[in-house]
Design an enzyme around this catalytic site. Sequence first.
Site, PDB file in Angstrom:
ATOM      1  N   ARG A  67     -23.230   5.398  -9.572  1.00 12.41           N
ATOM      2  CA  ARG A  67     -23.723   6.990  -9.372  1.00 12.41           C
ATOM      3  C   ARG A  67     -25.235   6.917  -9.763  1.00 12.41           C
ATOM      4  NH1 ARG A  67     -19.665   8.036  -6.150  1.00 12.41           N
ATOM      5  NH2 ARG A  67     -17.675   8.595  -7.318  1.00 12.41           N
ATOM      6  N   ASP A 308     -12.945  -0.240  -6.251  1.00 16.96           N
ATOM      7  CA  ASP A 308     -13.372   1.142  -5.727  1.00 16.96           C
ATOM      8  C   ASP A 308     -13.496   2.177  -6.803  1.00 16.96           C
ATOM      9  OD1 ASP A 308     -14.310   3.108  -4.041  1.00 16.96           O
ATOM     10  OD2 ASP A 308     -12.412   3.530  -2.997  1.00 16.96           O
ATOM     11  N   PHE A 326     -12.866  12.855  -3.711  1.00 11.35           N
ATOM     12  CA  PHE A 326     -12.191  11.663  -3.463  1.00 11.35           C
ATOM     13  C   PHE A 326     -12.736  10.762  -4.437  1.00 11.35           C
ATOM     14  CE2 PHE A 326     -11.964  13.206   1.012  1.00 11.35           C
ATOM     15  CZ  PHE A 326     -10.476  13.303   1.050  1.00 11.35           C
TER      16      PHE A 326
HETATM   17  O1  DOR Z   1     -12.370   7.690  -2.987  1.00 12.20           O
HETATM   18  C1  DOR Z   1     -13.275   7.290  -2.666  1.00 12.20           C
HETATM   19  N1  DOR Z   1     -14.567   7.798  -3.423  1.00 12.20           N
HETATM   20  N2  DOR Z   1     -13.635   6.742  -1.623  1.00 12.20           N
HETATM   21  C2  DOR Z   1     -14.838   6.351  -1.054  1.00 12.20           C
HETATM   22  O2  DOR Z   1     -14.965   5.777  -0.170  1.00 12.20           O
HETATM   23  C3  DOR Z   1     -15.922   6.733  -1.825  1.00 12.20           C
HETATM   24  C4  DOR Z   1     -15.725   7.176  -3.195  1.00 12.20           C
HETATM   25  C5  DOR Z   1     -16.887   7.719  -3.899  1.00 12.20           C
HETATM   26  O3  DOR Z   1     -18.063   7.691  -3.879  1.00 12.20           O
HETATM   27  O4  DOR Z   1     -16.541   8.681  -4.858  1.00 12.20           O
END
Ligand code: DOR
Length: 431
Positions: A67, A308, A326
Amino acid sequence: MSKPLLIVGGTVIDPAAKREGRFDILVEDGAIADVKPSIRAREGLEAVDAAGLLVVPGFVDLHVHFREPGREDKETIETGSRAAVRGGFTAVCPMPNTDPVVDHGGAVEWVRHEGGRVGLVDVLPIGALTRGERGEELTDFGELFEAGCIALSDDGRPLANSLLMRRALEYAKLFNRPIIQHAEDPSLSAGGVMHEGLVSTTLGLKGIPSESEAVIVARDLSLAELTGGWVHVAHLSCAKSVELIRQAKRRGVRVTCEVTPHHLALTEEAVAGFNADAKVNPPLRSEQDRQALLAGVADGTIDCIATDHAPHTDWEKDADFDSAPFGTTGLETALGVCVRALVEPKTLSWSRLIETLSTNPARIAGLDGDGLIAGKPANLTLIDPKAPWTVEPSRFASKGKHSPFAGWELPCRVVKVIRRGEVMGSDPKGV
Ligand code: DOR
């Protein structure tokens, strides 16, 4: 220069060197100097007692979101690095979907510099595939690779334009590096917030069908076949994709892929009760999909496990399910979840697990992945396989405190991480 270390009495599991058993390891000048059943201690050596521990090559995570720059309230390279060390990682590959996007050489150099300043894990950036991740114009691949990117990806978004994907594969082939695809057809997934199936119907939530992933995987395999380029498919989630990749590998297509611990351990059921901590993209799918992912890891179709790691703030994740972003925090639970989901049910041996967490991702990242042999960098993870702990997200080093594994009892823990001969910390006292 770090002090010479003698790691004594551990059980070494090193798939690359085909070594499994009781060995001592001598580390000098940041590199492996010797690996033998018994090495005599001598003056000036710092002894690391590894009795009862597993000693394995350091984990490499091909897929994290740190981030920074832009959303330091969610995570920074520093807090992400701390989380990585706690999880047993010696190298991590941050995705470029920051603000601004890492889509030019200067930004890559900044990420590397900050990773070096923090100095806990090797930070190996992934550059954007298209400018601003807008999917319209390819970035300058030469500039990005020269600045130190190990791969290119628009992760968080798919590259939907087939011609651009073809050109990207052709162009990256010149550098012998992969294009990492977030496989999702935006027209099929539009508005979806979880897997399309019985649970989404029951909860009244809009679903994302498995085909949203599978059609892009099928297209990209076709384009990799056409171009001879290397496609790496990120976070596989469904049975169809696994089968497509299995067949493509048999035909000799240059494809590698990864799966997350959460897709291996959980299904759509985890979303029941509108649990936004289990809201991830791609979504957690059916039990049949999960079984196919497990089989894919077991038979080598799936090369590696990547977290991830996608931290978000409380105020975002605590919103209603439809609006919550997400993503889930994953670095600190990865090993324990994988042991619970894969090793304990005997789907995978420890050795194959280490191959998917260390050896294979190291090779895909362009590190040598040769394992613990003389002359190679001393990157090691020491694990206590019999040290259960309960997941309490409030204690994570990551700023992201949202995990679908909160409250789970995990069977083992990372005790120490050694990076180029230097002890980086231990969980939970150190970093
Ligand atoms: O769950 C996810 N979060 N999948 C993604 O592909 C991107 C990621 C995010 O950057 O938060």
